[in-house]
Design an enzyme around this catalytic site. Structure first.
Site, PDB file in Angstrom:
ATOM      1  N   ARG A 135     -11.083   2.459  11.445  1.00 48.38           N
ATOM      2  CA  ARG A 135     -12.280   2.286  10.601  1.00 48.38           C
ATOM      3  C   ARG A 135     -12.575   0.791  10.474  1.00 48.38           C
ATOM      4  O   ARG A 135     -11.689   0.004  10.155  1.00 48.38           O
ATOM      5  CB  ARG A 135     -12.047   2.880   9.213  1.00 48.38           C
ATOM      6  CG  ARG A 135     -13.361   3.166   8.455  1.00 48.38           C
ATOM      7  CD  ARG A 135     -13.164   3.366   6.973  1.00 48.38           C
ATOM      8  NE  ARG A 135     -12.823   2.118   6.346  1.00 48.38           N
ATOM      9  CZ  ARG A 135     -11.650   1.869   5.759  1.00 48.38           C
ATOM     10  NH1 ARG A 135     -10.715   2.778   5.673  1.00 48.38           N
ATOM     11  NH2 ARG A 135     -11.426   0.688   5.236  1.00 48.38           N
TER      12      ARG A 135
ATOM     13  N   TYR B 162      -9.698   3.843  -5.045  1.00 46.80           N
ATOM     14  CA  TYR B 162      -8.832   5.007  -5.231  1.00 46.80           C
ATOM     15  C   TYR B 162      -9.019   5.768  -6.535  1.00 46.80           C
ATOM     16  O   TYR B 162      -8.553   6.907  -6.636  1.00 46.80           O
ATOM     17  CB  TYR B 162      -7.365   4.593  -5.043  1.00 46.80           C
ATOM     18  CG  TYR B 162      -7.154   3.996  -3.667  1.00 46.80           C
ATOM     19  CD1 TYR B 162      -7.387   4.751  -2.518  1.00 46.80           C
ATOM     20  CD2 TYR B 162      -6.780   2.661  -3.506  1.00 46.80           C
ATOM     21  CE1 TYR B 162      -7.245   4.195  -1.260  1.00 46.80           C
ATOM     22  CE2 TYR B 162      -6.630   2.098  -2.241  1.00 46.80           C
ATOM     23  CZ  TYR B 162      -6.862   2.880  -1.115  1.00 46.80           C
ATOM     24  OH  TYR B 162      -6.728   2.336   0.129  1.00 46.80           O
TER      25      TYR B 162
ATOM     26  N   ASP C 225     -14.860  -2.299   8.840  1.00 46.32           N
ATOM     27  CA  ASP C 225     -15.593  -2.609   7.604  1.00 46.32           C
ATOM     28  C   ASP C 225     -16.559  -3.774   7.821  1.00 46.32           C
ATOM     29  O   ASP C 225     -16.205  -4.774   8.475  1.00 46.32           O
ATOM     30  CB  ASP C 225     -14.600  -2.980   6.490  1.00 46.32           C
ATOM     31  CG  ASP C 225     -13.663  -1.828   6.156  1.00 46.32           C
ATOM     32  OD1 ASP C 225     -14.023  -0.670   6.426  1.00 46.32           O
ATOM     33  OD2 ASP C 225     -12.565  -2.091   5.620  1.00 46.32           O
TER      34      ASP C 225
ATOM     35  N   ASN D 155      -9.373  -1.437  10.640  1.00 46.06           N
ATOM     36  CA  ASN D 155      -8.151  -0.822  10.087  1.00 46.06           C
ATOM     37  C   ASN D 155      -7.610   0.185  11.081  1.00 46.06           C
ATOM     38  O   ASN D 155      -8.300   1.163  11.412  1.00 46.06           O
ATOM     39  CB  ASN D 155      -8.486  -0.116   8.770  1.00 46.06           C
ATOM     40  CG  ASN D 155      -8.945  -1.103   7.719  1.00 46.06           C
ATOM     41  OD1 ASN D 155      -8.153  -1.866   7.191  1.00 46.06           O
ATOM     42  ND2 ASN D 155     -10.244  -1.122   7.439  1.00 46.06           N
TER      43      ASN D 155
ATOM     44  N   SER E 183      -6.219  -2.448   1.425  1.00 44.87           N
ATOM     45  CA  SER E 183      -6.582  -1.840   0.131  1.00 44.87           C
ATOM     46  C   SER E 183      -7.046  -2.867  -0.893  1.00 44.87           C
ATOM     47  O   SER E 183      -6.903  -2.655  -2.105  1.00 44.87           O
ATOM     48  CB  SER E 183      -5.426  -1.000  -0.426  1.00 44.87           C
ATOM     49  OG  SER E 183      -5.240   0.153   0.372  1.00 44.87           O
TER      50      SER E 183
ATOM     51  N   GLU F 173     -13.191  -6.582   9.261  1.00 48.23           N
ATOM     52  CA  GLU F 173     -11.862  -6.200   9.775  1.00 48.23           C
ATOM     53  C   GLU F 173     -11.924  -4.824  10.407  1.00 48.23           C
ATOM     54  O   GLU F 173     -12.846  -4.047  10.158  1.00 48.23           O
ATOM     55  CB  GLU F 173     -10.847  -6.156   8.627  1.00 48.23           C
ATOM     56  CG  GLU F 173     -11.212  -5.133   7.562  1.00 48.23           C
ATOM     57  CD  GLU F 173     -10.009  -4.550   6.844  1.00 48.23           C
ATOM     58  OE1 GLU F 173      -8.853  -4.851   7.200  1.00 48.23           O
ATOM     59  OE2 GLU F 173     -10.233  -3.742   5.925  1.00 48.23           O
TER      60      GLU F 173
ATOM     61  N   GLY G 256      -7.208   4.955   5.530  1.00 47.33           N
ATOM     62  CA  GLY G 256      -6.764   5.837   4.452  1.00 47.33           C
ATOM     63  C   GLY G 256      -7.170   7.284   4.694  1.00 47.33           C
ATOM     64  O   GLY G 256      -8.240   7.569   5.249  1.00 47.33           O
TER      65      GLY G 256
ATOM     66  N   GLU H 148       0.827  -1.213   0.000  1.00 46.96           N
ATOM     67  CA  GLU H 148       0.000   0.000   0.000  1.00 46.96           C
ATOM     68  C   GLU H 148       0.866   1.271   0.000  1.00 46.96           C
ATOM     69  O   GLU H 148       0.399   2.341   0.393  1.00 46.96           O
ATOM     70  CB  GLU H 148      -0.932  -0.005   1.203  1.00 46.96           C
ATOM     71  CG  GLU H 148      -1.995  -1.089   1.142  1.00 46.96           C
ATOM     72  CD  GLU H 148      -2.882  -1.077   2.371  1.00 46.96           C
ATOM     73  OE1 GLU H 148      -3.902  -0.393   2.374  1.00 46.96           O
ATOM     74  OE2 GLU H 148      -2.522  -1.766   3.344  1.00 46.96           O
TER      75      GLU H 148
HETATM   76  N1  LIG Z   1     -16.122 -12.296   3.408  1.00 43.21           N
HETATM   77  C1  LIG Z   1     -16.385 -11.402   2.472  1.00 43.21           C
HETATM   78  N2  LIG Z   1     -17.586 -11.403   1.833  1.00 43.21           N
HETATM   79  C2  LIG Z   1     -17.865 -10.520   0.867  1.00 43.21           C
HETATM   80  N3  LIG Z   1     -16.978  -9.596   0.429  1.00 43.21           N
HETATM   81  C3  LIG Z   1     -15.768  -9.551   1.020  1.00 43.21           C
HETATM   82  C4  LIG Z   1     -15.409 -10.457   2.065  1.00 43.21           C
HETATM   83  N4  LIG Z   1     -14.145 -10.179   2.437  1.00 43.21           N
HETATM   84  C5  LIG Z   1     -13.733  -9.155   1.678  1.00 43.21           C
HETATM   85  N5  LIG Z   1     -14.703  -8.764   0.813  1.00 43.21           N
HETATM   86  C6  LIG Z   1     -14.607  -7.670  -0.171  1.00 43.21           C
HETATM   87  O1  LIG Z   1     -13.242  -7.286  -0.313  1.00 43.21           O
HETATM   88  C7  LIG Z   1     -13.034  -5.951   0.229  1.00 43.21           C
HETATM   89  C8  LIG Z   1     -11.701  -5.888   0.953  1.00 43.21           C
HETATM   90  O2  LIG Z   1     -11.735  -6.769   2.052  1.00 43.21           O
HETATM   91  P1  LIG Z   1     -11.193  -6.365   3.477  1.00 43.21           P
HETATM   92  O3  LIG Z   1     -11.886  -5.148   3.959  1.00 43.21           O
HETATM   93  O4  LIG Z   1     -11.233  -7.571   4.326  1.00 43.21           O
HETATM   94  O5  LIG Z   1      -9.678  -6.109   3.089  1.00 43.21           O
HETATM   95  P2  LIG Z   1      -8.601  -4.961   3.078  1.00 43.21           P
HETATM   96  O6  LIG Z   1      -7.754  -5.276   1.912  1.00 43.21           O
HETATM   97  O7  LIG Z   1      -7.941  -4.950   4.403  1.00 43.21           O
HETATM   98  O8  LIG Z   1      -9.357  -3.580   2.852  1.00 43.21           O
HETATM   99  P3  LIG Z   1      -9.016  -2.073   3.349  1.00 43.21           P
HETATM  100  O9  LIG Z   1      -8.676  -1.268   2.143  1.00 43.21           O
HETATM  101  O10 LIG Z   1     -10.300  -1.650   3.938  1.00 43.21           O
HETATM  102  O11 LIG Z   1      -7.885  -2.144   4.306  1.00 43.21           O
HETATM  103  C9  LIG Z   1     -14.243  -5.705   1.114  1.00 43.21           C
HETATM  104  O12 LIG Z   1     -14.467  -4.331   1.278  1.00 43.21           O
HETATM  105  C10 LIG Z   1     -15.339  -6.432   0.353  1.00 43.21           C
HETATM  106  O13 LIG Z   1     -15.781  -5.681  -0.768  1.00 43.21           O
HETATM  107  C1  LIG Z   2      -5.561   2.299   3.576  1.00 44.94           C
HETATM  108  C2  LIG Z   2      -6.590   1.237   3.615  1.00 44.94           C
HETATM  109  N1  LIG Z   2      -6.055  -0.017   4.045  1.00 44.94           N
HETATM  110  C3  LIG Z   2      -7.796   1.643   4.423  1.00 44.94           C
HETATM  111  O1  LIG Z   2      -8.227   0.868   5.259  1.00 44.94           O
HETATM  112  O2  LIG Z   2      -8.313   2.737   4.214  1.00 44.94           O
HETATM  113 MG   LIG Z   3     -11.458  -3.298   4.457  1.00 41.36          MG
HETATM  114 MG   LIG Z   4      -7.928  -3.432   5.815  1.00 41.97          MG
END
Ligand SMILES: Nc1ncnc2c1ncn2[C@@H]1O[C@H](COP(=O)(O)OP(=O)(O)OP(=O)(O)O)[C@@H](O)[C@H]1O
Ligand SMILES: C[C@@H](N)C(=O)O
Ligand SMILES: [Mg+2]
Ligand SMILES: [Mg+2]
Length: 305
Positions: A249, A210, A251, A268, A142, A266, A272, A16
């Site tokens: 944040r 993004y 999700d 965070n 991300s 998750e 971001g 990232e």
């Molecule tokens: N179990 C799930 N069921 C449905 N969609 C999912 C699932 N896990 C992940 N996703 C999709 O993938 C995206 C990214 O997953 P997640 O938030 O776990 O990962 P991240 O890479 O840490 O994201 P972030 O940018 O928020 O740090 C989610 O916002 C969702 O759209």
């Molecule tokens: C930066 C990205 N991992 C977010 O959670 O916004």
């Molecule tokens: Mg996420």
């Molecule tokens: Mg994340």
């Protein structure tokens, strides 16, 4: 807040990196607007020397992902001994591990999707849970490396076994939660708002996050009051029970066509701060503009030991 000398850590060594460069430049700009003296440090293995040269009163951590969000830089900052922003070592390390975070939060009554952490080659050979599921790195952000495996898929995704797979050997195989995408930022002990994200792509992937116009953000989310309250409470519980500080944040997926549950994906610990990011948008919705948010984060910085 009195005028301070603030080192903004940005860039770094993670998948990232590009996102963090944008977050970091924006935060540095905001701190300058507030009258602070700002030094930007693009983080590499020389970060210790760079910090000593900069000699800041406060360290503003604008890193994302591995090395910057997972307890490693936080450990180094504890040795450095100056106040730093966001969560400390233990909370950062736990939150970066998605499956262990969910295990830690289930005893508090939060719904977290079933998952299993596996070696990526094993996950590429056979379905470890029944499709539909998501295969994703257990400790990245991300949406890098997120793969959706639809119902009825014959085989797991071949990408998991590719020589060029850059996200480590540990993957999380997680039940796919259909429905709508929600997120809640927390400032200290205050959940800010619920945003619904409607991506233009198949799911909320890197492009949808993004690229300008890559997704629509509905703020406040047009969901029943009970769903919004549940998401806000769950985000606050996650922030507290993981032991986070400052801004986070969390999700969610709201399984609206299914049983209506709000599933936590998750938390965070370094959300971001880019022009398309969700936490600053929620702060603005609550009347806290970007410079005020960033200055609050700097003011909230600490170094407990
Ligand atoms: N179990 C799930 N069921 C449905 N969609 C999912 C699932 N896990 C992940 N996703 C999709 O993938 C995206 C990214 O997953 P997640 O938030 O776990 O990962 P991240 O890479 O840490 O994201 P972030 O940018 O928020 O740090 C989610 O916002 C969702 O759209
Ligand atoms: C930066 C990205 N991992 C977010 O959670 O916004
Ligand atoms: Mg996420
Ligand atoms: Mg994340």
């Amino acid at each position: 807040m009195k005028t301070s000398r603030i080192a903004v850590l940005l860039g770094g060594m993670s998948a990232e990196r590009e996102v963090s460069l944008v977050s970091g430049v924006k935060c540095a700009e905001a701190l300058r607007v507030k009258g602070h003296e700002v030094v930007e440090i693009d983080v590499d293995r020389d970060v210790w020397d760079r910090l000593k040269d900069a000699d800041p009163d406060i360290v503003f951590n604008a890193l994302h992902g591995e090395y910057g969000e997972d307890g490693r830089i936080q450990g180094l900052l504890e040795y450095f001994g100056r106040p730093y922003t966001h969560s400390g070592v233990a909370a950062s390390a736990l939150a970066m591990d998605k499956e262990r975070t969910k295990a830690a939060l289930r005893p508090f009554g939060l719904d977290c999707p079933e998952g299993v952490v596996a070696d990526r080659f094993e996950a590429a050979r056979t379905h470890l849970i029944e499709p539909p599921y998501v295969a994703k790195p257990n400790d990245r952000g991300s949406s890098v490396g997120v793969l959706i495996v639809p119902e009825g898929a014959n085989r797991p995704p071949a990408e998991l076994a590719a020589d060029s797979w850059p996200y480590g050997d540990e993957v999380l195989i997680e039940k796919f939660i259909s429905g709508r995408e929600l997120t809640v930022a927390v400032m200290d002990d205050r959940p800010l708002a619920v945003t619904e994200i409607v991506p233009k792509t198949a799911f909320y992937d890197y492009e949808a996050k993004y690229a300008a116009g890559g997704s629509d953000h509905i703020l406040p989310a047009d969901v029943p009051a009970a769903v919004a309250a549940q998401a806000m409470q769950a985000a606050l519980t996650a922030h507290r029970e993981i032991g986070c500080r400052g801004l986070t944040r969390t999700d969610f997926r709201w399984d609206e066509p299914g049983d209506g549950r709000v599933w936590l994906l998750e938390i965070n610990t370094q959300p971001g701060m880019t022009p398309t990011s969700l936490a600053p948008e929620q702060a603005a919705h609550c009347g806290i503009d970007f410079p005020d948010l960033v200055e609050w984060m700097a003011e909230d910085a600490s170094c407990p030991r």
